[in-house]
Design a protein around this motif. Structure first.
Motif, PDB file in Angstrom:
ATOM      1  N   ALA A 126       0.804  -1.228   0.000  1.00  9.53           N
ATOM      2  CA  ALA A 126       0.000   0.000   0.000  1.00  9.53           C
ATOM      3  C   ALA A 126       0.834   1.274   0.000  1.00  9.53           C
ATOM      4  O   ALA A 126       0.438   2.273   0.599  1.00  9.53           O
ATOM      5  N   LEU A 127       1.987   1.247  -0.669  1.00  5.49           N
ATOM      6  CA  LEU A 127       2.790   2.466  -0.782  1.00  5.49           C
ATOM      7  C   LEU A 127       2.150   3.401  -1.807  1.00  5.49           C
ATOM      8  O   LEU A 127       1.876   2.999  -2.940  1.00  5.49           O
ATOM      9  N   LYS A 128       1.919   4.634  -1.398  1.00  4.59           N
ATOM     10  CA  LYS A 128       1.391   5.634  -2.322  1.00  4.59           C
ATOM     11  C   LYS A 128       2.542   6.470  -2.862  1.00  4.59           C
ATOM     12  O   LYS A 128       3.387   6.935  -2.095  1.00  4.59           O
ATOM     13  N   THR A 129       2.577   6.644  -4.167  1.00  3.76           N
ATOM     14  CA  THR A 129       3.651   7.398  -4.791  1.00  3.76           C
ATOM     15  C   THR A 129       3.095   8.600  -5.544  1.00  3.76           C
ATOM     16  O   THR A 129       1.915   8.642  -5.885  1.00  3.76           O
ATOM     17  N   VAL A 130       3.973   9.563  -5.792  1.00  2.68           N
ATOM     18  CA  VAL A 130       3.620  10.765  -6.539  1.00  2.68           C
ATOM     19  C   VAL A 130       4.558  10.861  -7.737  1.00  2.68           C
ATOM     20  O   VAL A 130       5.769  10.655  -7.608  1.00  2.68           O
ATOM     21  N   GLU A 131       4.003  11.174  -8.896  1.00  4.61           N
ATOM     22  CA  GLU A 131       4.797  11.344 -10.104  1.00  4.61           C
ATOM     23  C   GLU A 131       5.389  12.752 -10.120  1.00  4.61           C
ATOM     24  O   GLU A 131       4.666  13.746 -10.007  1.00  4.61           O
ATOM     25  N   ILE A 132       6.706  12.839 -10.221  1.00 10.30           N
ATOM     26  CA  ILE A 132       7.400  14.122 -10.279  1.00 10.30           C
ATOM     27  C   ILE A 132       7.883  14.321 -11.716  1.00 10.30           C
ATOM     28  O   ILE A 132       8.604  13.486 -12.254  1.00 10.30           O
ATOM     29  N   PRO A 133       7.491  15.413 -12.360  1.00 10.45           N
ATOM     30  CA  PRO A 133       7.851  15.591 -13.772  1.00 10.45           C
ATOM     31  C   PRO A 133       9.311  15.963 -13.961  1.00 10.45           C
ATOM     32  O   PRO A 133       9.953  16.503 -13.054  1.00 10.45           O
ATOM     33  N   ALA A 134       9.836  15.671 -15.133  1.00 11.38           N
ATOM     34  CA  ALA A 134      11.169  16.155 -15.485  1.00 11.38           C
ATOM     35  C   ALA A 134      11.148  17.682 -15.509  1.00 11.38           C
ATOM     36  O   ALA A 134      10.104  18.310 -15.707  1.00 11.38           O
ATOM     37  N   GLY A 135      12.302  18.293 -15.291  1.00 17.76           N
ATOM     38  CA  GLY A 135      12.356  19.753 -15.320  1.00 17.76           C
ATOM     39  C   GLY A 135      13.641  20.283 -14.721  1.00 17.76           C
ATOM     40  O   GLY A 135      14.540  19.519 -14.364  1.00 17.76           O
ATOM     41  N   SER A 136      13.710  21.596 -14.641  1.00 15.44           N
ATOM     42  CA  SER A 136      14.889  22.268 -14.072  1.00 15.44           C
ATOM     43  C   SER A 136      14.464  23.129 -12.897  1.00 15.44           C
ATOM     44  O   SER A 136      13.316  23.601 -12.829  1.00 15.44           O
ATOM     45  N   PHE A 137      15.386  23.324 -11.945  1.00 16.32           N
ATOM     46  CA  PHE A 137      15.121  24.194 -10.807  1.00 16.32           C
ATOM     47  C   PHE A 137      16.437  24.745 -10.301  1.00 16.32           C
ATOM     48  O   PHE A 137      17.511  24.270 -10.689  1.00 16.32           O
TER      49      PHE A 137
END
Length: 313
Positions: free
Chosen positions: A37-48
């Motif tokens: 039951a691990l919940k994950t979040v999608e992090i988009p490619a990008g720059s910071f």
């Protein structure tokens, strides 16, 4: 309270499990995320822009200079810190034993002496008192770097790099000191967004450096997801517990050059930690703050969350 906490430790169980996972050994089953039951979040490619922001007056040399980082490939990261309940599933499935269990001690604050001490019987299941079983939703602490990496490997993932961690923790709000903004008192439109060293902690730990006039209701770690998430939907990216990352680091300035998918030093003696924790000074809640420790160290304020690549590492 220094952020460099060094201690020895022995035991081959963690390294053996990591080696077996690296080899794809069939005797160590990789868990399904759904199964635990691990919940994950999608992090988009990008720059910071990584590092201490211009408005921050508490910058340390290791947080400077601020520099551009590009994350070429999107990745997934756990929505919360790994919990005691999740870690229990791992140990049941693999028979894994943490360094704290092998050594028979954990680290916790002694109010009588005003210092952190090794205390017999403390483990990830008994993080603060050997007579108090931790709740399933508490973050798993008293785990070393290899204990954290072994869990993430079992799930088919890994620990995030420092750059991935900061990119995700900023939640799309680049240039701010904290994930809730630039105001030092952790209030977001009157809502308490984090478990920080506060008035509740001060009542239990009088020697702590805490935030005045702020009480989140938890003297120690809070159950995960007890407070507001950041812009990407991640919980506890400041406070609650420190989080291990994949990277070796040194307490020295970043390179000024723009970099792509940085992974820290190729080898070192200490691993980077992020997020700050319930037992640490308030200035460590800043997004750019970098803590570090020997990999074979564990304490009541060190936890972790996992990440998963969208392509093969």
């Amino acid at each position: 309270m220094k952020r460099v906490l060094l201690a020895g430790g022995t035991g081959l169980v963690g390294g053996a499990v990591l080696d077996m996972l690296d080899r794809g050994d069939s005797s160590i089953a990789v868990a399904s995320l759904a199964a635990i039951a691990l919940k994950t979040v999608e992090i988009p490619a990008g720059s910071f822009m990584m590092g201490c922001v211009p408005l921050d007056t508490q910058c340390e040399p290791s947080e400077l200079p601020r520099h551009e980082v590009t994350i070429q490939q999107g990745f997934r990261i756990a929505q919360t810190e790994t919990t005691i309940g999740e870690y229990r599933e791992f140990t049941r499935a693999t028979g894994y034993r943490t360094l704290a269990e092998l050594e028979g001690v954990g680290r916790y604050w002694d109010t009588d002496t005003g210092e952190w001490k090794w205390i017999a019987g403390l483990t990830w299941e008994l993080p603060y008192d050997r007579n108090e079983l931790g709740e399933d939703k508490w973050p798993a602490v008293q785990v070393s770097w290899q204990d954290a990496a072994a869990f993430c490997g079992w799930t088919g993932g890994r620990l995030p790099t420092e750059a991935e961690w900061e990119y995700a923790a900023r939640g799309g709000r680049d240039g701010e000191i904290y994930f809730w903004g630039n105001q030092s008192l952790p209030l977001d439109n009157g809502v308490r967004p984090i478990n920080a060293p506060d008035e509740a902690a001060k009542r239990l730990f009088p020697q702590f450096n805490t935030i005045s006039n702020y009480d989140d209701g938890f003297a120690r770690a809070a159950p995960v997801a007890s407070f507001t998430p950041n812009g990407y939907g991640l919980y506890d990216v400041a406070g609650n517990v420190y989080e291990w990352t994949a990277d070796w680091m040194a307490e020295e300035p970043y390179s000024e050059a723009s970099v792509t998918d940085p992974k820290g030093l190729p080898i070192g003696s200490v691993k980077a930690l992020r997020s700050g924790g319930w037992g640490y000074p308030p200035e460590q809640m800043r997004l750019s703050f970098r803590g570090y420790s020997e990999p074979k160290f564990w304490t009541a304020t060190f936890g972790f969350r996992c990440a998963w690549s969208n392509k093969a590492d």
